[in-house]
Design an enzyme around this catalytic site. Structure first.
Site: not given
Ligand code: MN
Length: 749
Positions: A58, A82, A269, A149, A86-87
């Site tokens: 990812h 990124h 169109d 992301d 957080e993770d």
């Molecule tokens: Mn992410």
């Protein structure tokens, strides 16, 4: 699917990133990018995506998208990292140590955006949420990485649960696609919209794609035919151009069906052509030629070159009718307009990464970005782009209610502003505030993304005058003033009087002088008040200022001649001077009959304050002790002491504070001390001591020592304390009723 998982090749995926960077000709040091990839890989080790690939896939995908946008080296590195804060266990410091503060700051910015929870779908809320994200991002690269992301997450949404698919798609449609539009990133916007629609209305999406697929051959033949005709005619006219054709994106067809209530067969169109030329004059030449070849539909010519869209989109659009009666759209633009339309804000890195770097005149070209985004005032032009800062909403702050509503407040707003923006009743009954789960003071300055929780109470004392200075929004201040005006007449009169008299004295006017029967009515008339208390109240709640009022009174006094040559003002000033001489003999605000500068002390049995009727007692060698006339010790004074009581009075000018003691009796309650403290705090009372004890019969008593300027101030405190839930009475020490309570409290200690 199983097979695909096994086939995922990390190195091959990473190689794609390097290839994208090289293809885009970005001036990037691949060694640093590789190091970031390896750090991300190590940090996310063991974590898997829902599709079974390692999590780092990812990160690579997001980095590839940022490279396609043409973002710079730091942004690509930040994209790889990124999700690390957080993770994973990585911190801002770890990233800063390895890749510098700039990268770490970007990653932290993305992390903050990730933590913002999307809950509401109300239009006003959504617009505020978009602004909040932009305002929080600060650095434009943060929002661009967040978009990358989101785009990759949407591309791989098939592996998520149905609930998550819907929530994320709705958020993408409502928040991220409009941000892409605002930043001029058309390509990103279209892809996000189509991906979202796929989950929000699967059958609607399918109906359109099926329809298009069924007619794909016809459509392709049609597009090739028109394109060929255009190309040969423009070649013949000697115009250098590149022509492309496409079927319009699904969501734009979908929206048109809804807006015009048409079945898909009614949408003609479906195809659009794009003619890209070298300069603006060619754009208009092409427009003329197209209209010569095909019949233009009236009202469908849009000139976004002479009038660009707010996001700086520029092109000429026209819809014409082909030979078979099928309408189609032609967009005509220059290459520069094209790159800007596709990549929006990000297009500026594309220019920067060109072989020549930033060219002179680029700044001018990007003036719209500057309007949208604030740049740091760097002298070095090459820093211009990497220092793009978002300053669209610098004078606003966006915060959440506990329910997830986004509330828009002026920058510098406090919990007071927040409470009043919800409802004036919330503001008026506010007793406390939490920001992100922590208790804060009322002067706490709110930040973007804060979750604000207001605690209210039925027994709240209501807003205090200090709140006026803490509230940043006009509406909160108006509501506070309204409340003060209505609910606090007594207090307003008292405070207003104090402010008024202080101002008078500062102008050398004694308050008693303007109370004279021949002066007061004139003044009240001039100031348009019925009664002096109305004037005090108006000053008290902030309707008029004391300074302005006193200035007008001075004017009035000087205008009215009296006492021969002297004006009333002169007379008053003279009186004031005479009195000042006398004042000097007052000690601690007390004048003792026939005695100057004697030692004064205030008795502890009855703690008198200015305004009380007082009497002095000549002590043995310790000067004069001041008592209240209703003090037990005076009233029950033995006959042999009669001659030692002496007349005393308060001076006119008193600035000191006086310590006095109250005794409060209530039902036994655990929150008593807190309620008492809240009331005293709301009145700005200076508390010296506060002790509470449980006594017999399920009662509690509290002894409170406060400092006040005057009896009226003290009375207000007593009234407020008496109003607390469960309180039987509040009495001053020295009175008969307080005596028993006081003694009990002392004993209990
Ligand atoms: Mn992410």
């Amino acid at each position: 699917m199983e097979e695909q998982k096994k086939q995922y090749d990390l190195e091959e995926h990473y190689a794609q990133l390097e290839k994208t960077i090289t293809a885009a000709n970005l001036p990037v040091e691949l060694g640093r990018v590789r190091a970031a990839f390896e750090l991300a890989d190590r940090s996310h080790a063991g974590q898997k995506r829902k599709d079974g690939t390692p999590y780092v896939s990812h990160c690579i995908a997001a980095a590839i998208i940022t490279a396609e946008m043409g973002l710079d080296e730091d942004a690509i590195i930040a994209a790889l990292l990124h999700d690390c804060i957080e993770d994973t266990s990585l911190t801002h410091e770890d990233i800063a140590r390895n890749f510098g503060t700039a990268v770490a700051d970007i990653v932290e910015g993305v992390t903050k955006l990730t933590r913002v929870q999307y809950t509401s779908v109300e239009e006003q809320q959504v617009e505020n949420l978009r602004k909040m994200l932009l305002a929080m991002a600060k650095d434009i690269r943060v929002i661009l990485i967040k978009m990358a992301d989101r785009l990759h997450n949407m591309r791989t949404m098939a592996y998520q649960s149905e609930v998550k698919q819907r929530i994320k798609s709705l958020e993408t449609m409502e928040v991220y696609a409009p941000i892409a539009h605002r930043l001029g990133m058309q390509k990103m916007k279209w892809e996000l919209e189509d991906l979202s629609l796929q989950y929000l209305d699967p059958s609607g999406y399918k109906a359109i794609t099926n329809y298009l697929n069924e007619r794909m051959d016809t459509l392709e033949t049609f597009m090739a035919d028109i394109k060929g005709k255009l190309q040969s005619r423009l070649d013949a006219e000697g115009i250098q151009c590149t022509i492309s054709s496409r079927i319009k994106h699904v969501y734009s067809i979908y929206r048109k069906m809804y807006a015009q209530k048409l079945d898909i067969n009614g949408i003609f169109d479906l195809c659009a052509f794009r003619v890209i030329v070298d300069d603006i004059s060619d754009c208009y030449a092409v427009l003329g030629i197209v209209h010569d070849m095909f019949k233009p539909m009236p009202g469908r010519i849009k000139d976004y070159i002479s009038t660009p869209k707010p996001n700086n989109y520029r092109s000429v659009h026209t819809t014409v009718i082909g030979s078979e009666g099928i309408p189609f759209e032609v967009q005509i633009r220059t290459w520069e307009m094209h790159v800007t339309a596709e990549y929006g804000v990000a297009a500026h890195w594309k220019y920067k990464s060109g072989t020549n770097g930033v060219k002179p005149g680029d700044e001018e070209k990007f003036a719209w970005v500057r309007r949208l985004l604030e740049t740091q005032q760097e002298s070095d032009a090459s820093d211009f782009l990497s220092n793009l800062k978002i300053d669209m909403f610098a004078d606003e702050v966006f915060v959440f209610s506990p329910k997830g509503d986004v509330i828009n407040l002026p920058a510098g707003a406090t919990p007071i502003d927040f409470a009043y923006s919800i409802h004036s009743a919330i503001g008026n009954s506010m007793v406390g505030a939490k920001v992100n789960g922590r208790i804060v003071n009322f002067d706490h300055v709110l930040q973007n993304g804060d979750i604000v929780d207001i605690r209210t109470s039925k027994n709240a004392p209501g807003p205090s005058r200090d709140w006026l200075a803490l509230a940043k929004s006009g509406s909160a201040r108006t509501k506070i003033k309204q409340w003060l005006k209505k609910e606090r007449r007594e207090e307003n009169v008292m405070n207003g009087r104090e402010m008024f008299e202080r101002e008078l004295r500062a102008n050398n006017i004694a308050p008693s002088d303007i109370m004279a029967d021949d002066i007061l009515p004139l003044i009240l008339k001039r100031l348009a008040f019925q009664h002096i208390d109305d004037l005090y109240a108006a000053i008290g709640y902030g309707g008029v200022t004391a300074t302005r009022t006193v200035n007008r009174i001075k004017d009035e006094l000087q205008r009215h001649q009296s006492d021969g040559q002297k004006t009333a003002y002169d007379k008053i000033t003279e009186q004031a001077e005479r009195r000042n001489k006398r004042q000097r003999h007052a000690v601690h605000g007390v004048l003792v009959e026939g005695l100057d500068n004697c030692l004064i002390k205030f008795s502890r049995c009855c703690t008198p304050v200015p305004g009380d009727d007082i009497i002095g007692f000549i002590t043995r060698g310790a000067g004069v002790s001041i008592h209240r006339k209703d003090c037990e010790n005076y009233r029950n004074s033995p006959a042999e002491n009669k001659g030692r009581w002496i007349a005393v009075g308060w001076a006119d000018r008193i600035t000191d504070e006086y310590t006095t003691t109250l005794v409060l009796v209530s039902t036994q309650r655990s929150a008593l001390v807190m309620d008492v403290a809240t009331v005293l705090n709301s009145l700005n009372a200076k508390v010296r001591t506060l002790t509470a004890r449980d006594v017999e019969n399920n009662r509690s008593t509290a002894t409170i020592t406060v400092e006040v300027h005057s009896l009226s101030e003290l009375r207000l405190i007593i009234n407020r304390l008496s109003a607390i839930h469960g309180v039987y009475r509040v009495a001053r020490v020295g009175s008969a009723e307080a005596k028993a309570d006081y003694d009990k409290n002392q004993l209990a200690q």
